[in-house]
Design a protein around this motif. Structure first.
Motif, PDB file in Angstrom:
ATOM      1  N   GLN A 173       0.830  -1.189   0.000  1.00 62.63           N
ATOM      2  CA  GLN A 173       0.000   0.000   0.000  1.00 62.63           C
ATOM      3  C   GLN A 173       0.869   1.245   0.000  1.00 62.63           C
ATOM      4  O   GLN A 173       1.928   1.258   0.624  1.00 62.63           O
ATOM      5  CB  GLN A 173      -0.870   0.025   1.261  1.00 62.63           C
ATOM      6  N   CYS A 174       0.393   2.269  -0.681  1.00 62.88           N
ATOM      7  CA  CYS A 174       1.122   3.533  -0.672  1.00 62.88           C
ATOM      8  C   CYS A 174       1.214   4.039   0.768  1.00 62.88           C
ATOM      9  O   CYS A 174       0.202   4.128   1.457  1.00 62.88           O
ATOM     10  CB  CYS A 174       0.390   4.558  -1.539  1.00 62.88           C
ATOM     11  N   CYS A 220      -1.097   7.498   0.933  1.00 59.68           N
ATOM     12  CA  CYS A 220      -2.553   7.540   0.782  1.00 59.68           C
ATOM     13  C   CYS A 220      -3.215   6.178   0.968  1.00 59.68           C
ATOM     14  O   CYS A 220      -4.438   6.076   0.975  1.00 59.68           O
ATOM     15  CB  CYS A 220      -2.922   8.132  -0.584  1.00 59.68           C
ATOM     16  N   CYS A 240       3.410   6.591  -6.506  1.00 58.67           N
ATOM     17  CA  CYS A 240       2.003   6.247  -6.338  1.00 58.67           C
ATOM     18  C   CYS A 240       1.185   6.860  -7.474  1.00 58.67           C
ATOM     19  O   CYS A 240       1.234   8.069  -7.692  1.00 58.67           O
ATOM     20  CB  CYS A 240       1.485   6.761  -4.995  1.00 58.67           C
ATOM     21  N   PRO A 241       0.429   6.039  -8.230  1.00 58.36           N
ATOM     22  CA  PRO A 241      -0.364   6.589  -9.331  1.00 58.36           C
ATOM     23  C   PRO A 241      -1.530   7.445  -8.843  1.00 58.36           C
ATOM     24  O   PRO A 241      -2.098   8.215  -9.609  1.00 58.36           O
ATOM     25  CB  PRO A 241      -0.870   5.346 -10.072  1.00 58.36           C
ATOM     26  N   PHE A 242      -1.901   7.328  -7.555  1.00 55.14           N
ATOM     27  CA  PHE A 242      -3.046   8.083  -7.038  1.00 55.14           C
ATOM     28  C   PHE A 242      -2.635   9.422  -6.437  1.00 55.14           C
ATOM     29  O   PHE A 242      -3.091  10.461  -6.861  1.00 55.14           O
ATOM     30  CB  PHE A 242      -3.807   7.234  -6.015  1.00 55.14           C
ATOM     31  N   CYS A 243      -1.742   9.379  -5.452  1.00 56.93           N
ATOM     32  CA  CYS A 243      -1.395  10.651  -4.798  1.00 56.93           C
ATOM     33  C   CYS A 243      -0.114  11.255  -5.375  1.00 56.93           C
ATOM     34  O   CYS A 243       0.274  12.353  -4.999  1.00 56.93           O
ATOM     35  CB  CYS A 243      -1.270  10.462  -3.289  1.00 56.93           C
ATOM     36  N   ARG A 244       0.540  10.526  -6.294  1.00 55.47           N
ATOM     37  CA  ARG A 244       1.718  11.012  -7.003  1.00 55.47           C
ATOM     38  C   ARG A 244       2.943  11.194  -6.120  1.00 55.47           C
ATOM     39  O   ARG A 244       3.971  11.693  -6.566  1.00 55.47           O
ATOM     40  CB  ARG A 244       1.445  12.331  -7.751  1.00 55.47           C
ATOM     41  N   ALA A 287      -3.356   3.690  -1.041  1.00 56.82           N
ATOM     42  CA  ALA A 287      -3.840   3.031  -2.264  1.00 56.82           C
ATOM     43  C   ALA A 287      -3.060   1.740  -2.509  1.00 56.82           C
ATOM     44  O   ALA A 287      -1.863   1.688  -2.271  1.00 56.82           O
ATOM     45  CB  ALA A 287      -3.663   3.979  -3.453  1.00 56.82           C
ATOM     46  N   ALA A 345      -1.061  -1.197  -4.408  1.00 55.58           N
ATOM     47  CA  ALA A 345      -0.103  -1.141  -5.509  1.00 55.58           C
ATOM     48  C   ALA A 345       0.588  -2.489  -5.629  1.00 55.58           C
ATOM     49  O   ALA A 345       0.638  -3.248  -4.677  1.00 55.58           O
ATOM     50  CB  ALA A 345       0.929  -0.044  -5.257  1.00 55.58           C
TER      51      ALA A 345
END
Ligand SMILES: [Zn+2]
Ligand SMILES: [Zn+2]
Length: 420
Positions: A20-21, A24, A39-43, A26, A28
């Motif tokens: 997990q990130c 955030c 992280c593709p979500f929170c960058r 998310a 992965a």
């Protein structure tokens, strides 16, 4: 989404790790070789560090079963070199072995581990974990005798180079007997008697997994690197950083610049060392010791001898050949303290691992060969300083050719090296 295959070449196992990130939460999936996580979500970008070893959990079919108990296995994936009088023998191995001695559990995790998605074991991971009681050194010693037992004696020098070592935790549970919790099948115990789980020590720490920020420690700019890179670059203040323990440390670096659209830079560790047992301090000494068909120039007598070792993982026979080609060649001109322009290959082999290979490289080119047997065992090589140098290779049809020394590495070899 389609995943890359889990197995690589020639039985090399390539794990995927679910996590997990840290920022955030998310979910992965990481490749085993990935260190730089974006992280593709929170960058948010972070760099993964395990101060001792990465620890992975093999998934149980019923992960919430309170009866689960995890047994540790060492995993070794890397190169073995054995220096013989007749030359150097190489082997790439990828194996696991019990990290706690027991006749009740399988001796290795086995090839089924290639089909599983793993997770990191962190101090927060719940479950009952048996402590590792055998050391990594003991495991490596066992591998040496297993894989080198059939080689002609004497073996003058052994080295294990470029390995990634980790702890794998495999789940079991006790019902009427011991069960493998991955397959949900009973374990065939060679001794036939019942295992006493209370006889094993359990651990609580697990060792930390760190997510380090990827801002330049010098100027605060975003560091850059490929996902599998052990070295990160800062374009803003022109610096390079590598993981050491729990932090990123500055690195001495340079590039041998070459013009052209078709240049690929491959990283090498250039290492100066103190060598005892033979006279090898200058390039002139090298010409003699390696019996190079070259005229010794006066400049060669003042130019210090340096090893050049690939800073990327590659098949062991190719690794040794590249190291010899670069080490025996005359000094390449045009070295500048600068970062290479893309494309360049990631650093995937740490300098600590490159150092393990120095004596092997020396044993490979030492002449006269009939004296190798008496000379090599007494040689000691101690590294004094190192620099990361990006070396230019020009793209050909099927290979990349070093622009100065004209030796080549095939594209296929390089493409497959990402799995090692
Ligand atoms: Zn995130
Ligand atoms: Zn910077």
């Amino acid at each position: 989404m389609r995943r890359k295959p889990l197995t690589g070449i020639g039985g090399v196992i390539h794990f995927q790790i679910e996590h997990q990130c840290p920022q955030c939460g998310a979910p992965a999936t990481l490749e085993e070789t990935e260190r730089l996580f974006s992280c593709p979500f929170c960058r948010v970008k972070s760099y993964l560090l395990a101060p001792d070893h990465f620890r992975y959990l093999l998934p149980a079919q019923s992960p919430d079963d309170p009866k689960l108990v995890y047994f540790p296995y060492w995993r070794f994936k890397g190169m073995l070199f054995s220096s013989l009088a007749a030359g150097v023998r190489t082997k790439f191995i990828d194996v696991s072995r019990q990290a706690v001695r027991s006749t009740h559990i399988p001796i290795s995790v086995g090839f089924r581990s290639q089909a599983l998605k793993l997770r990191f074991v962190t101090p927060e991971t719940g479950g009952r974990f048996i402590s590792a009681t055998t050391t990594l050194d003991e495991m490596v010693a066992g591998l040496k005798s297993q894989f080198c037992g059939t080689l002609p004696k004497p073996i003058l020098h052994h080295a294990h180079v470029g390995e990634s070592t980790s702890l794998l935790y495999a789940p079991f549970f006790l019902r009427d007997r011991l069960y493998d919790a991955i397959l949900d099948t009973p374990v065939r115990s060679p001794s036939g008697d019942q295992i006493d789980l209370n006889a094993f020590e359990t651990e609580n720490g697990h060792g930390p997994l760190l997510f380090v920020t990827t801002l330049c420690p010098n100027c605060g700019w975003d560091l850059e690197g490929a996902a599998d890179s052990l070295v990160l670059h800062c374009k803003n203040c022109v610096s390079a950083w590598y993981p050491a323990g729990r932090t990123l440390k500055p690195l001495k670096f340079g590039v041998i610049q070459e013009r052209g659209e078709d240049i690929l830079y491959l990283p090498f560790w250039r290492i100066r060392s103190d060598i005892t047992g033979i006279d090898l301090a200058t390039y002139a000494d090298l010409v003699k010791i390696a019996n190079l068909p070259r005229v010794v120039r006066s400049a060669d007598k003042s130019e210090p001898f340096r090893f050049w070792v690939p800073a990327f993982k590659v098949r062991p026979n190719v690794f040794l050949r590249l190291a010899e080609n670069m080490t025996l060649g005359r000094r390449l001109s045009g070295l500048k303290t600068a970062l290479p322009l893309p494309p360049y290959h990631s650093v995937t082999l740490p300098v600590t691992e490159a150092l393990e290979g120095l004596k092997t490289i020396l044993a490979a080119f030492y002449t006269p060969r009939h004296r190798v047997r008496e000379v090599v065992p007494d040689i000691e090589v101690k590294a004094r300083s190192f620099t990361l140098v990006y070396v230019p290779f020009r793209e050909g049809h099927h290979e990349y050719i070093q622009t100065g020394h004209q030796f080549a590495i095939t594209k296929n070899t390089l493409a497959l090296s990402g799995n090692l």
